[in-house]
Design an enzyme around this catalytic site. Structure first.
Site: not given
Length: 170
Positions: A137, A125
């Site tokens: 995350y 990501s």
């Protein structure tokens, strides 16, 4: 679901055989029906379990004879803030987002080296490059980015291999 299902459908439309893998077999079966049984094979797998990953590779090889690409895409996020979410949810996220791709690499790497070709596609990501405030995350995706880059370096240095490719999606 999402990126994984769309990728599998596009790959099958381009003539690839696909092995669909996730924990929820019912969702896998629905995607497999769309693709067609001649191109799609379903293997329920919890990416955080080594035995499941080994079975996934074994069944893939049994069904199609070789593996040309491995897409390590399983993952999920959490609310930002270190006072948010249950720590057990964090544990599951870290295991899925970090241990999952590591086990996928380990399960497939020997096969790729043996056949002297293959392609690891690993979902990270932009959060794996730029930390998001209060985001565990983001930390998991930093780990995934480092893992992909470390794998690429290992292949070039330790195995002197230029035929197994690594793509990080961010």
């Amino acid at each position: 679901t999402g990126i994984g299902a769309a990728t599998a459908k596009a790959a099958a439309a381009d003539g690839w055989n696909v092995v669909l893998s996730a924990r929820s077999e019912d969702k896998l079966r629905a995607v497999a029906e769309e693709i067609g049984s001649e191109r799609a094979h379903v293997v329920a797998c919890d990416v955080t379990e080594w035995a499941d990953q080994q079975r996934l590779v074994s069944e893939s090889l049994e069904r199609f004879g070789q593996i040309d690409a491995a897409f390590a895409n399983a993952g999920f996020g959490a609310k930002r803030g270190f006072l948010e979410e249950d720590p057990e949810q964090w544990r599951e996220m870290v295991l899925t987002n970090v241990l999952g791709p590591a086990l996928t690499i380990r399960a497939v790497l020997h096969h790729f080296l043996e056949q002297d070709s293959g392609h690891f596609i690993i979902t990270s990501s932009v959060a794996g490059r730029r930390p998001l405030p209060g985001s565990l995350y983001s930390a998991t995706k930093h780990a995934v980015t480092a893992m992909g880059e470390g794998l690429r370096a290992e292949l070039r240095q330790m195995h002197e291999n230029a035929t197994v490719r690594v793509t990080l999606i961010e």
